[in-house]
Design a protein around this motif. Structure first.
Motif, PDB file in Angstrom:
ATOM      1  N   LEU A  43     -32.225 -21.813  42.395  1.00  0.00           N
ATOM      2  CA  LEU A  43     -31.228 -22.504  43.208  1.00  0.00           C
ATOM      3  C   LEU A  43     -31.877 -23.387  44.275  1.00  0.00           C
ATOM      4  O   LEU A  43     -31.350 -24.455  44.602  1.00  0.00           O
ATOM      5  CB  LEU A  43     -30.280 -21.499  43.855  1.00  0.00           C
ATOM      6  CG  LEU A  43     -29.270 -20.837  42.909  1.00  0.00           C
ATOM      7  CD1 LEU A  43     -28.379 -19.869  43.678  1.00  0.00           C
ATOM      8  CD2 LEU A  43     -28.412 -21.860  42.183  1.00  0.00           C
ATOM      9  N   GLU A  44     -33.005 -22.968  44.813  1.00  0.00           N
ATOM     10  CA  GLU A  44     -33.709 -23.837  45.765  1.00  0.00           C
ATOM     11  C   GLU A  44     -34.160 -25.123  45.068  1.00  0.00           C
ATOM     12  O   GLU A  44     -34.027 -26.229  45.634  1.00  0.00           O
ATOM     13  CB  GLU A  44     -34.912 -23.114  46.368  1.00  0.00           C
ATOM     14  CG  GLU A  44     -35.612 -23.959  47.435  1.00  0.00           C
ATOM     15  CD  GLU A  44     -36.861 -23.306  48.001  1.00  0.00           C
ATOM     16  OE1 GLU A  44     -37.137 -23.504  49.203  1.00  0.00           O
ATOM     17  OE2 GLU A  44     -37.563 -22.623  47.229  1.00  0.00           O
ATOM     18  N   GLU A  45     -34.664 -25.007  43.847  1.00  0.00           N
ATOM     19  CA  GLU A  45     -35.050 -26.200  43.080  1.00  0.00           C
ATOM     20  C   GLU A  45     -33.832 -27.091  42.827  1.00  0.00           C
ATOM     21  O   GLU A  45     -33.913 -28.320  42.938  1.00  0.00           O
ATOM     22  CB  GLU A  45     -35.684 -25.783  41.751  1.00  0.00           C
ATOM     23  CG  GLU A  45     -37.033 -25.113  41.898  1.00  0.00           C
ATOM     24  CD  GLU A  45     -37.559 -24.563  40.580  1.00  0.00           C
ATOM     25  OE1 GLU A  45     -36.816 -24.635  39.562  1.00  0.00           O
ATOM     26  OE2 GLU A  45     -38.702 -24.062  40.556  1.00  0.00           O
ATOM     27  N   TRP A  46     -32.712 -26.468  42.486  1.00  0.00           N
ATOM     28  CA  TRP A  46     -31.476 -27.221  42.250  1.00  0.00           C
ATOM     29  C   TRP A  46     -31.049 -27.952  43.525  1.00  0.00           C
ATOM     30  O   TRP A  46     -30.638 -29.123  43.470  1.00  0.00           O
ATOM     31  CB  TRP A  46     -30.397 -26.239  41.790  1.00  0.00           C
ATOM     32  CG  TRP A  46     -28.993 -26.744  41.882  1.00  0.00           C
ATOM     33  CD1 TRP A  46     -28.405 -27.692  41.084  1.00  0.00           C
ATOM     34  CD2 TRP A  46     -27.994 -26.350  42.840  1.00  0.00           C
ATOM     35  NE1 TRP A  46     -27.099 -27.895  41.480  1.00  0.00           N
ATOM     36  CE2 TRP A  46     -26.828 -27.083  42.546  1.00  0.00           C
ATOM     37  CE3 TRP A  46     -27.977 -25.431  43.885  1.00  0.00           C
ATOM     38  CZ2 TRP A  46     -25.652 -26.939  43.288  1.00  0.00           C
ATOM     39  CZ3 TRP A  46     -26.806 -25.278  44.619  1.00  0.00           C
ATOM     40  CH2 TRP A  46     -25.675 -26.024  44.316  1.00  0.00           C
ATOM     41  N   MET A  47     -31.173 -27.304  44.683  1.00  0.00           N
ATOM     42  CA  MET A  47     -30.844 -27.968  45.945  1.00  0.00           C
ATOM     43  C   MET A  47     -31.732 -29.178  46.179  1.00  0.00           C
ATOM     44  O   MET A  47     -31.268 -30.251  46.599  1.00  0.00           O
ATOM     45  CB  MET A  47     -30.993 -26.987  47.114  1.00  0.00           C
ATOM     46  CG  MET A  47     -29.912 -25.941  47.195  1.00  0.00           C
ATOM     47  SD  MET A  47     -30.157 -24.897  48.675  1.00  0.00           S
ATOM     48  CE  MET A  47     -29.792 -23.299  47.995  1.00  0.00           C
ATOM     49  N   GLU A  48     -33.020 -29.019  45.908  1.00  0.00           N
ATOM     50  CA  GLU A  48     -33.952 -30.136  46.104  1.00  0.00           C
ATOM     51  C   GLU A  48     -33.611 -31.296  45.172  1.00  0.00           C
ATOM     52  O   GLU A  48     -33.630 -32.461  45.585  1.00  0.00           O
ATOM     53  CB  GLU A  48     -35.387 -29.658  45.868  1.00  0.00           C
ATOM     54  CG  GLU A  48     -35.887 -28.703  46.946  1.00  0.00           C
ATOM     55  CD  GLU A  48     -37.236 -28.093  46.620  1.00  0.00           C
ATOM     56  OE1 GLU A  48     -37.742 -28.329  45.501  1.00  0.00           O
ATOM     57  OE2 GLU A  48     -37.781 -27.359  47.479  1.00  0.00           O
ATOM     58  N   GLU A  49     -33.272 -30.983  43.939  1.00  0.00           N
ATOM     59  CA  GLU A  49     -32.924 -32.017  42.963  1.00  0.00           C
ATOM     60  C   GLU A  49     -31.690 -32.805  43.399  1.00  0.00           C
ATOM     61  O   GLU A  49     -31.558 -33.994  43.090  1.00  0.00           O
ATOM     62  CB  GLU A  49     -32.652 -31.393  41.597  1.00  0.00           C
ATOM     63  CG  GLU A  49     -33.887 -30.840  40.898  1.00  0.00           C
ATOM     64  CD  GLU A  49     -33.524 -29.923  39.744  1.00  0.00           C
ATOM     65  OE1 GLU A  49     -32.323 -29.852  39.385  1.00  0.00           O
ATOM     66  OE2 GLU A  49     -34.435 -29.274  39.196  1.00  0.00           O
ATOM     67  N   ASN A  50     -30.779 -32.141  44.093  1.00  0.00           N
ATOM     68  CA  ASN A  50     -29.515 -32.759  44.467  1.00  0.00           C
ATOM     69  C   ASN A  50     -29.436 -33.113  45.953  1.00  0.00           C
ATOM     70  O   ASN A  50     -28.350 -33.409  46.457  1.00  0.00           O
ATOM     71  CB  ASN A  50     -28.361 -31.841  44.069  1.00  0.00           C
ATOM     72  CG  ASN A  50     -28.201 -31.735  42.571  1.00  0.00           C
ATOM     73  OD1 ASN A  50     -27.621 -32.607  41.935  1.00  0.00           O
ATOM     74  ND2 ASN A  50     -28.738 -30.676  41.976  1.00  0.00           N
ATOM     75  N   ALA A  51     -30.598 -33.093  46.615  1.00  0.00           N
ATOM     76  CA  ALA A  51     -30.704 -33.491  48.029  1.00  0.00           C
ATOM     77  C   ALA A  51     -29.717 -32.724  48.912  1.00  0.00           C
ATOM     78  O   ALA A  51     -29.083 -33.291  49.814  1.00  0.00           O
ATOM     79  CB  ALA A  51     -30.512 -35.000  48.174  1.00  0.00           C
ATOM     80  N   ILE A  52     -29.578 -31.421  48.643  1.00  0.00           N
ATOM     81  CA  ILE A  52     -28.721 -30.562  49.468  1.00  0.00           C
ATOM     82  C   ILE A  52     -29.579 -29.981  50.579  1.00  0.00           C
ATOM     83  O   ILE A  52     -30.498 -29.211  50.324  1.00  0.00           O
ATOM     84  CB  ILE A  52     -28.099 -29.428  48.623  1.00  0.00           C
ATOM     85  CG1 ILE A  52     -27.307 -30.004  47.446  1.00  0.00           C
ATOM     86  CG2 ILE A  52     -27.210 -28.545  49.492  1.00  0.00           C
ATOM     87  CD1 ILE A  52     -26.855 -28.961  46.439  1.00  0.00           C
ATOM     88  N   GLU A  53     -29.289 -30.353  51.811  1.00  0.00           N
ATOM     89  CA  GLU A  53     -30.116 -29.933  52.943  1.00  0.00           C
ATOM     90  C   GLU A  53     -29.281 -29.164  53.968  1.00  0.00           C
ATOM     91  O   GLU A  53     -28.121 -29.482  54.213  1.00  0.00           O
ATOM     92  CB  GLU A  53     -30.759 -31.149  53.606  1.00  0.00           C
ATOM     93  CG  GLU A  53     -31.723 -31.902  52.682  1.00  0.00           C
ATOM     94  CD  GLU A  53     -32.358 -33.091  53.374  1.00  0.00           C
ATOM     95  OE1 GLU A  53     -31.881 -33.468  54.472  1.00  0.00           O
ATOM     96  OE2 GLU A  53     -33.324 -33.641  52.824  1.00  0.00           O
ATOM     97  N   ASN A  54     -29.927 -28.152  54.563  1.00  0.00           N
ATOM     98  CA  ASN A  54     -29.304 -27.335  55.619  1.00  0.00           C
ATOM     99  C   ASN A  54     -27.884 -26.875  55.262  1.00  0.00           C
ATOM    100  O   ASN A  54     -26.947 -27.054  56.049  1.00  0.00           O
ATOM    101  CB  ASN A  54     -29.277 -28.105  56.943  1.00  0.00           C
ATOM    102  CG  ASN A  54     -30.663 -28.480  57.409  1.00  0.00           C
ATOM    103  OD1 ASN A  54     -30.990 -29.656  57.509  1.00  0.00           O
ATOM    104  ND2 ASN A  54     -31.497 -27.495  57.693  1.00  0.00           N
ATOM    105  N   PRO A  55     -27.721 -26.269  54.100  1.00  0.00           N
ATOM    106  CA  PRO A  55     -26.375 -25.880  53.693  1.00  0.00           C
ATOM    107  C   PRO A  55     -25.879 -24.618  54.397  1.00  0.00           C
ATOM    108  O   PRO A  55     -26.658 -23.778  54.840  1.00  0.00           O
ATOM    109  CB  PRO A  55     -26.544 -25.609  52.194  1.00  0.00           C
ATOM    110  CG  PRO A  55     -27.937 -25.060  52.094  1.00  0.00           C
ATOM    111  CD  PRO A  55     -28.736 -25.867  53.102  1.00  0.00           C
ATOM    112  N   ILE A  56     -24.580 -24.510  54.466  1.00  0.00           N
ATOM    113  CA  ILE A  56     -23.928 -23.232  54.714  1.00  0.00           C
ATOM    114  C   ILE A  56     -23.741 -22.600  53.333  1.00  0.00           C
ATOM    115  O   ILE A  56     -23.230 -23.249  52.423  1.00  0.00           O
ATOM    116  CB  ILE A  56     -22.569 -23.424  55.402  1.00  0.00           C
ATOM    117  CG1 ILE A  56     -22.739 -24.140  56.754  1.00  0.00           C
ATOM    118  CG2 ILE A  56     -21.850 -22.096  55.570  1.00  0.00           C
ATOM    119  CD1 ILE A  56     -21.439 -24.661  57.324  1.00  0.00           C
ATOM    120  N   ILE A  57     -24.162 -21.346  53.169  1.00  0.00           N
ATOM    121  CA  ILE A  57     -24.068 -20.690  51.864  1.00  0.00           C
ATOM    122  C   ILE A  57     -23.153 -19.475  51.984  1.00  0.00           C
ATOM    123  O   ILE A  57     -23.382 -18.603  52.821  1.00  0.00           O
ATOM    124  CB  ILE A  57     -25.453 -20.262  51.347  1.00  0.00           C
ATOM    125  CG1 ILE A  57     -26.376 -21.484  51.236  1.00  0.00           C
ATOM    126  CG2 ILE A  57     -25.326 -19.566  49.990  1.00  0.00           C
ATOM    127  CD1 ILE A  57     -27.773 -21.151  50.760  1.00  0.00           C
TER     128      ILE A  57
END
Length: 258
Positions: free
Chosen positions: A68-82
């Motif tokens: 999921l961290e890789e997926w966030m990086e691929e989609n430029a998701i930064e500092n999310p609330i999870i």
């Protein structure tokens, strides 16, 4: 590539909603639509559920967090609330341990930071044997209805049918792998307690999967703690309007923090 299937709605600060066991990202469709007025909502399918592929026969929560961290990086998701429901909460905690202050805030929706006790581990072992013997269909039709409080099952018959239909999109491999991953997960209470960002817990007093006594033991670790009286494991359905407003308020407050 992470091979994570997801849908996204809205623009603004990133909020990731992680589904639970026997569920898919689309379970959050009503929440995503409502919250997308102020946030960009991401709803992934965990590996082996929905349209996301389980890469191999076994997977740990730690491996899931890396994917999921890789997926966030691929989609430029930064500092999310999870925010995670049940299994999704366990995954959120593994992400918190992995990513630390790269996460803006965390929410546990009918979930826990504690590890399984011996009784729960044995229950998961029996579930794995049932799955191997009987397959997906027989498992999901028996697993899903008790997630709702007994008093609400007739009222939410259509919602239960939809939840079963979505549960059918689980693969046998995914169900077995994540049942084992939940059984073997470590206690992350200290990870949770030491996180300085906003922390939300939503608990149901009639939750058969995460006992209310266990939730109350963790209460002091959270900045926001809410109990849903008479509610089972599916508060986002059983108390949709209330829990939506709780999540919205938490996200609004969290997004304003520097």
């Amino acid at each position: 590539m992470s091979k994570i299937h997801f849908f996204t709605e809205g623009t603004g600060p990133a909020v990731i909603l992680i589904h639970g066991y026997c569920e898919i990202g689309m379970m959050w469709s009503d929440f995503a639509k409502a919250l997308s007025e102020d946030f960009q909502i991401f709803c992934p399918d965990l590996p082996g559920f929905g349209k996301s592929i389980l890469p191999h026969g076994e997977i740990s929560l730690e491996e899931t967090a890396v994917v999921l961290e890789e997926w966030m990086e691929e989609n430029a998701i930064e500092n999310p609330i999870i925010i995670g429901h049940s299994l999704g909460g366990y995954v959120a905690l593994a992400l918190l341990e992995l990513m630390g202050n790269k996460i803006k805030g965390i929410g546990l929706f009918h979930s826990t930071a504690f590890a399984d006790d011996a009784e729960k581990k044995e229950m998961r072992n029996r579930a794995i044997q049932f799955l191997k013997k009987n397959g997906v269909e027989k498992f999901v039709t028996s697993f899903v209805p008790p997630l709702f409080s007994e008093a609400h099952r007739e009222e939410f018959a259509d919602a239960i049918d939809l939840a079963i239909e979505q549960a059918r999109q689980s693969t046998l491999g995914g169900l077995i792998a994540f049942m084992a991953a939940m059984r073997d997960r470590k206690d992350r209470f200290e990870v949770l307690k030491n996180f300085q960002g906003p922390k939300l817990m939503i608990a149901g007093t009639e939750d058969g999967a995460v006992k209310i006594e266990a939730s109350r033991q963790q209460k002091t670790a959270f900045t926001d703690y809410v109990e849903l009286e008479g509610t089972g494991h599916m508060g986002m359905i059983e108390e949709k309007e209330r829990t939506l407003e709780i999540v919205r308020g938490f996200c609004e407050k969290t997004s304003l923090k520097s």
